[in-house]
Enzyme design. Structure first.
Site, mmCIF file in Angstrom:
data_model
loop_
_atom_site.group_PDB
_atom_site.id
_atom_site.type_symbol
_atom_site.label_atom_id
_atom_site.label_comp_id
_atom_site.label_asym_id
_atom_site.label_seq_id
_atom_site.Cartn_x
_atom_site.Cartn_y
_atom_site.Cartn_z
ATOM 1 N N GLU A 129 -4.925 -4.610 10.444
ATOM 2 C CA GLU A 129 -3.677 -3.304 10.924
ATOM 3 C C GLU A 129 -4.353 -2.361 12.365
ATOM 4 O OE1 GLU A 129 -2.039 -2.491 7.247
ATOM 5 O OE2 GLU A 129 -3.438 -0.650 7.149
ATOM 6 N N HIS A 187 -9.324 1.809 5.543
ATOM 7 C CA HIS A 187 -8.230 1.681 5.850
ATOM 8 C C HIS A 187 -8.101 2.703 7.391
ATOM 9 C CE1 HIS A 187 -3.914 2.725 6.262
ATOM 10 N NE2 HIS A 187 -3.297 1.407 5.984
ATOM 11 N N LYS A 214 -0.219 3.969 -0.206
ATOM 12 C CA LYS A 214 -0.641 5.594 0.161
ATOM 13 C C LYS A 214 -0.371 6.711 -0.294
ATOM 14 C CE LYS A 214 -0.008 2.804 4.190
ATOM 15 N NZ LYS A 214 -0.277 3.651 6.097
ATOM 16 N N GLY A 242 3.141 2.565 10.445
ATOM 17 C CA GLY A 242 4.158 3.884 10.356
ATOM 18 C C GLY A 242 5.023 4.322 11.410
ATOM 19 N N ASN A 272 1.201 -1.162 0.000
ATOM 20 C CA ASN A 272 0.303 0.196 -0.096
ATOM 21 C C ASN A 272 0.808 1.163 -0.060
ATOM 22 O OD1 ASN A 272 -1.892 1.963 0.494
ATOM 23 N ND2 ASN A 272 -1.999 1.535 2.407
ATOM 24 N N SER A 277 4.295 -1.553 10.191
ATOM 25 C CA SER A 277 5.423 -1.776 10.364
ATOM 26 C C SER A 277 6.087 -3.788 10.173
ATOM 27 C CB SER A 277 5.515 -1.596 11.846
ATOM 28 O OG SER A 277 5.235 -0.117 11.716
HETATM 29 P P1 13P Z 1 2.934 0.535 7.969
HETATM 30 O O1 13P Z 1 3.345 -0.525 7.128
HETATM 31 O O2 13P Z 1 4.286 1.898 7.225
HETATM 32 O O3 13P Z 1 3.543 0.983 9.100
HETATM 33 O O4 13P Z 1 1.907 0.069 7.092
HETATM 34 C C1 13P Z 1 1.132 -0.159 6.836
HETATM 35 C C2 13P Z 1 -0.344 -0.296 6.324
HETATM 36 O O5 13P Z 1 -1.141 1.148 7.095
HETATM 37 C C3 13P Z 1 -0.514 -0.658 5.042
HETATM 38 O O6 13P Z 1 -1.811 0.016 4.676
#
Ligand code: 13P
Length: 251
Positions: A167, A95, A11, A173, A9, A213
């Site tokens: 998640e 999300h 983003k 993050g 993802n 993460s």
């Molecule tokens: P990270 O892997 O950067 O923590 O993000 C996870 C996420 O939100 C995937 O949709």
């Protein structure tokens, strides 16, 4: 045996040019992967070229959002028809960033899931609790509610196709991954809710990804848990090298 599904993802990262060069690199590295479903989710502006680059490869492309109407006066929005036409196969929905910054409710996400399914694409439904929910022992209640309302009205045939991404918001993050044991325990509870809604047979077939993460170092342990069927990866999916290591961990 459920096949592992590893999805990136991106983003709000990756210009079209950056996306093209990353996918060219990734495609080459993972070309011999057979036992993992590989998905890359990117911003709308990169999707059309992304689909062309991965054509005839083992990578599929996902959008990160959609509006649940076919067409009309919805300035600035993108419809499932538009995504389907360019060859997008998956759509990431619900999300936590969309729930938080764009006030998306479970019922709105449910509309999107139905719209995506109606156009023959596969939704990846994200769920997960905040830190304060986990600390207060509300994790399973929060996930259960997001599942029950998000999946409302779906048939068993539709449910079977859907991917759930668990998640925990506190792990996104932050570099704080859920331990494999904590993630497994929550994934089991999620599968139990799916069983309650759709029955055991369907719930055992459904893919539940972990996100938050996940990286090259922790992927293997997470992916070896019984109810963790893949990953939804943010930061570590931006580079072909780090993302491919996670894919290899799932192979
Ligand atoms: P990270 O892997 O950067 O923590 O993000 C996870 C996420 O939100 C995937 O949709």
């Amino acid at each position: 045996m459920r096949k592992k599904v590893i999805a990136g993802n991106w983003k709000m990262n990756m210009t079209n040019k950056e996306a093209i060069s990353m996918l060219i690199e990734l495609k080459e590295i993972v070309k011999n992967i057979k036992n993992v479903t590989i998905i890359v989710g990117g911003p709308f502006t990169a999707l059309s070229d992304a689909v062309k680059i991965v054509e005839k490869s083992n990578i599929s492309i996902a959008a990160e959002n959609v509006y649940p109407k076919d067409a009309g006066a919805f300035t600035g929005e993108i419809s499932p028809i538009m995504l389907k036409e360019i060859g997008v196969k998956y759509v990431i929905l619900g999300h936590s960033e969309r729930r938080e910054y764009f006030m998306e409710s479970n019922s709105f996400i449910n509309e999107k899931i139905k719209a995506v399914l109606a156009h023959g694409m596969i939704p990846i439904l994200c769920i997960g609790e905040r830190l304060e929910d986990r600390e207060a022992g509300r994790t399973n209640d929060i996930n259960r509610n997001q599942l029950i309302e998000g999946l409302e009205g779906l048939t068993k045939e539709q449910a079977e196709k859907i991917i759930i991404a668990y998640e925990p918001i506190w792990a996104i993050g932050t570099g704080k991954t859920a331990t494999p044991e904590i993630a497994q325990e929550t994934h089991r509870a999620i599968r139990d809710v799916l069983k309650e809604i759709f029955g055991e047979e369907i719930s055992e077939k459904m893919t539940i990804q972990y996100g938050g993460s996940m990286n090259a170092e922790n992927a293997e342990k997470l992916l070896s848990q019984k109810d963790i069927d893949g990953g939804l990866i943010g930061g570590a999916s931006l580079k072909a090298e780090s993302f491919s290591k996670i894919i290899f961990a799932g192979e």
